[in-house]
Design a protein around this motif. Structure first.
Motif, PDB file in Angstrom:
ATOM      1  N   ILE A  96       0.831  -1.188   0.000  1.00 47.90           N
ATOM      2  CA  ILE A  96       0.000   0.000   0.000  1.00 47.90           C
ATOM      3  C   ILE A  96       0.876   1.253   0.000  1.00 47.90           C
ATOM      4  N   GLY A  97       0.461   2.239  -0.782  1.00 47.41           N
ATOM      5  CA  GLY A  97       1.221   3.480  -0.871  1.00 47.41           C
ATOM      6  C   GLY A  97       1.007   4.323   0.370  1.00 47.41           C
ATOM      7  N   ASN A  98       1.733   4.007   1.425  1.00 46.10           N
ATOM      8  CA  ASN A  98       1.525   4.631   2.738  1.00 46.10           C
ATOM      9  C   ASN A  98       2.862   5.197   3.211  1.00 46.10           C
ATOM     10  N   GLN A 153       4.243   7.551   5.041  1.00 47.71           N
ATOM     11  CA  GLN A 153       4.698   7.878   6.392  1.00 47.71           C
ATOM     12  C   GLN A 153       4.686   6.667   7.325  1.00 47.71           C
ATOM     13  N   GLN A 154       4.091   5.560   6.874  1.00 49.43           N
ATOM     14  CA  GLN A 154       4.203   4.344   7.684  1.00 49.43           C
ATOM     15  C   GLN A 154       5.615   3.789   7.576  1.00 49.43           C
ATOM     16  N   PRO A 174       6.966  13.836   7.410  1.00 48.22           N
ATOM     17  CA  PRO A 174       6.089  14.922   6.967  1.00 48.22           C
ATOM     18  C   PRO A 174       6.900  16.198   6.703  1.00 48.22           C
ATOM     19  N   SER A 219      -2.474  12.467  -0.220  1.00 42.48           N
ATOM     20  CA  SER A 219      -1.943  11.194   0.277  1.00 42.48           C
ATOM     21  C   SER A 219      -0.625  10.795  -0.374  1.00 42.48           C
ATOM     22  N   LYS A 220      -0.393  11.297  -1.581  1.00 41.42           N
ATOM     23  CA  LYS A 220       0.753  10.801  -2.331  1.00 41.42           C
ATOM     24  C   LYS A 220       1.763  11.933  -2.525  1.00 41.42           C
ATOM     25  N   GLY A 260       2.352  12.988   1.099  1.00 39.44           N
ATOM     26  CA  GLY A 260       2.243  11.665   1.731  1.00 39.44           C
ATOM     27  C   GLY A 260       1.393  11.635   2.986  1.00 39.44           C
ATOM     28  N   GLU A 261       0.384  12.503   3.077  1.00 44.11           N
ATOM     29  CA  GLU A 261      -0.403  12.612   4.309  1.00 44.11           C
ATOM     30  C   GLU A 261      -1.703  11.807   4.214  1.00 44.11           C
ATOM     31  N   CYS A 262      -1.601  10.510   3.858  1.00 50.27           N
ATOM     32  CA  CYS A 262      -2.804   9.683   3.666  1.00 50.27           C
ATOM     33  C   CYS A 262      -3.715   9.673   4.891  1.00 50.27           C
ATOM     34  N   GLY A 263      -3.100   9.592   6.082  1.00 51.95           N
ATOM     35  CA  GLY A 263      -3.886   9.454   7.309  1.00 51.95           C
ATOM     36  C   GLY A 263      -4.800  10.638   7.552  1.00 51.95           C
ATOM     37  N   HIS A 264      -4.505  11.762   6.907  1.00 53.52           N
ATOM     38  CA  HIS A 264      -5.348  12.946   7.111  1.00 53.52           C
ATOM     39  C   HIS A 264      -6.555  12.996   6.185  1.00 53.52           C
TER      40      HIS A 264
END
Lengths: 480, 480
Positions: free
Chosen positions: B52-54, B56-57, B62, B300-301, B305-309
């Motif tokens: 999965i394109g995540n 910051q995991q 950030p 998110s990308k 890269g802030e997918c969680g938001h």
């Protein structure tokens, strides 16, 4: 010709109605924009958005402890200067501790979490449920969501299998339910709440609605209860909840308990469906074991009021594992609930405790908000009592009053001439005259021949209440 | 018997497939939990979520400017101590300015915004679009969403009117599209991308798919393009985009341009559908005026890269006002996109400019992330080149490589015996042996007889790449 037009797009979307943000709300936003640009042609200087339970848009301040923790979650480098936070910025040690706990379990709030939510946050919710209800909870049965709305959307998507799938929905109701059922092309089976009994839930009425729908070929699968009520404000006694669960057990109905206003209770005490169901299961071995219950909660309401963060959760009892797997898959398609909203859920269910450094301020803020809301609710209720042709029950809970209005026959005629229902007509005139935006009762459903409107009691001050009174008198005089 | 079971719930939900978070992802999370608890029975010490394109995991940090602004938005009382922020905590003056600008326009990030998003944020997006494309944009045609996924969900809900409504979807594709079409009970009309031409988009192929579907009675309404591609990584040349728009104009198809990877481009340059469409409209008066284009973007990308938001937006060109009103109503039922995510959209489209105090660090962080991703992509690509029976194109864009794998006949047999496709079988063995979680090509769709897997190149270090190489060699030796 554009490819898409009103006639060929999804008719179920077109049919859906959502008055809370409908024509009146759009018009109120246009007024607000005009006022911002200095438009002097309006008879009011402020728009009061009493159409929507949006506490922080009006006056409610966020809880300091919550927001201090969030500031660190958003910028963890602040923890490199703990002494500055403590000595110069008023952060207490428990703020730092909580932020570290959450960061340790989440990593970055900018990363997707697990689809159903951060495991550590689900554990905190389970502890909260156990403490609230006196029965242990399983974190694996908890699903974080983007507000309760998204949870309702998920559950209805899975439960409704087609046009003959029916869901019992209270009338009046928060229109998320009817709108979602429209979009899903499923059947709303309305049951009326009893205005004469403080908008209580009558099992007799539910039974009638259920039997009628069943006889018409509807496969009634679930019953929605909103407690405390929206728009009614009703706070159900335990006996009503028992009666609903008895009926659900007998007819094998899934129970959807929308409990987002559980801390907005002014009269009596909140009873969760979960607590009552687990008590019934204990008292009557075997009888209630099959009941499937989904309970929803949110950070948007109560003393938290963090709607803009879109946080919430639902917890399940009695669902088949196969079905839960489908729920999991469905939520995973949208990846996860906003992680910072998930953190607010954790803070809501696990606030500072007596003895914690942040507790005194937390308690003061929490109680201040609660008392403020109660005071405003009472002031508005008193105003309604004085208005000709307006009847309103004592405020019990949630963030709303839902008075009955009786308008003169000439007003009903004028409404018809405009193609509006009389309550829409009344609310539109109110907005135009005062800048106060409320929602007509028809947006929630009401018994044939009755008229209502829903207003929040979140706005501060008494001026807006006076302007409603003044408008009402003039309206009655005009159409008498 | 529970009321709900796999046989009577919504069959369209049951049919939906979403492999990105499917069986492999669930198993990888179980491994992660076991490792956390100190389980020593596994042949690896870390789970690498390359499924999965995540960002910051894994390793991506950030952007400091973004998060400093967010920390103030979450706790505006920090502005009562500006000097502390500036002198002791490393905040630059433009951080404070931006936070004040956003707070002035939003009020509290804990309040619901307008349904389609904060007006001032839509204005920033419009300015960004104008700067990017050279054509002005209308803020009223922009809708903030909870990630691009929620935007896709909205658009497909409105566009699809029933089982005969068809949407052209590239294969391989990000499974959000097929999953959403399943849930909506609409028809996916697949068109294959051309692996031999760097996964380019061939209009000939699209035409064939379109005609076949039309002849079968499908009312094809829209075409989805993912550029840069997911899972393929392809970055389309302008000529491909022109050709798609020509086809869309001729056949009167709505165009859905998923452009969430627009800054993840290593070869050539990103061309937006919006820019190309508006250019075509200018060059050919009248011919392209009717084209309806929805373009989607996300926080998110890219280097954000802030997918969680859960932030994103879509902008519309050429849609009927009536249809836009339905889109507005649909998004209003879920109230609004997370407000802090909306703020991140504003920061993404309006980052620090040269001369601004935060610009040097912003630029350094942005370029560092970009170069890091490029380097990792290249290293992984080089590794694939060395692996027997693996073919992979040069990394062009997005966050993924999508190599072809050829497995021995005995492996295909072993897969069949397990009830899996050979690529699922391969990915499962890879996870069990190395802790590296990737997604089988069948999760995205692939041409009959071909096998692939998708992996992100977000994980740092070279160890996990070596472990894939080692596993692959052993796998080939076992089943040769």
């Amino acid at each position: 010709m554009p490819r898409l037009n009103l006639g060929n797009i999804n008719s179920h979307v077109v049919e859906a109605k959502y008055a809370v943000r409908g024509e009146l709300a759009v018009k109120s936003e246009a007024y607000r924009a005009a006022l911002r640009k200095g438009d002097a042609g309006l008879p009011f200087s402020e728009v009061i958005s009493a159409n929507i339970g949006n506490p922080q848009q009006l006056d409610q301040k966020p809880i300091t402890f919550f927001r201090q923790v969030l500031s660190i979650l958003e910028h963890p480098q602040l923890l490199e200067n703990e002494q500055v936070l403590l000595d110069s910025l008023g952060y207490k040690p428990d703020v730092l501790e909580r932020a570290k706990f959450l960061l340790k379990n989440i990593g970055s709030v900018g990363a997707y979490s697990a689809s159903a939510g951060v495991p550590a946050i689900k554990e905190s919710i389970a502890k909260f449920l156990e403490k609230r209800d006196g029965f242990p909870a399983d974190p694996a049965r908890i699903y974080l969501s983007a507000g309760a709305s998204s949870g309702v959307n998920t559950l209805l998507h899975v439960i409704c299998a087609g046009p003959t799938s029916g869901i019992l929905v209270p009338i009046p109701q928060y229109p998320l339910y009817t709108a979602s059922l429209s979009v899903l092309n499923a059947t709303c089976v309305p049951y009326y709440l009893d205005e004469a009994a403080q908008w209580g839930t009558s099992v007799e009425t539910i039974k009638e609605a259920y039997n009628t729908a069943k006889n018409n070929g509807t496969d009634v699968r679930a019953i929605v209860i909103i407690n405390p009520g929206n728009p009614t404000g009703a706070s159900l006694p335990e006996s009503d909840i028992r009666a609903v669960l008895q009926f659900a057990a007998k007819e094998n109905l899934v129970v959807l308990a929308d409990e987002v206003y559980q801390t907005n209770v002014f009269i009596g005490k909140f009873h969760s469906f979960r607590q009552v169901l687990l008590t019934l299961q204990k008292e009557n071995p075997g009888v209630y074991d099959g009941v499937e219950l989904a309970s929803l909660h949110s950070i948007s309401k109560g003393m938290v009021g963090e709607c803009g963060h879109r946080g919430g959760y639902f917890d399940l009892i009695g669902f088949n594992t196969d079905v839960e797997e489908q729920i999991y898959k469905f939520v995973s398609i949208m990846l996860c609930a906003p992680v910072i909203g998930q953190c607010l859920v954790e803070l809501m269910v696990n606030p500072p405790q007596p003895g914690d450094p942040s507790h005194p301020l937390y308690e003061q803020e929490y109680n201040g908000i609660f008392e403020g809301l109660k005071k405003r609710a009472t002031a508005l209720y008193e105003a309604f009592k004085e208005m000709e042709g307006v009847e309103c029950g004592e405020p019990q809970g949630s963030m709303y009053l839902f008075p009955t209005i009786h308008v003169p026959a000439k007003a009903a005629e004028a409404a018809r001439a405009e193609g509006r229902t009389p309550d829409e007509f009344y609310c539109m005139r109110l907005l135009e005259a005062t800048g106060v935006c409320v929602v007509p009762g028809s947006g929630f459903g009401q018994k044939e021949g009755t008229l209502h409107f829903r207003t929040t009691f979140l706005a501060p001050g008494t001026e807006w209440v006076s302007s409603i009174k003044k408008f009402h008198k003039e309206f009655m005089d005009t159409y008498r």
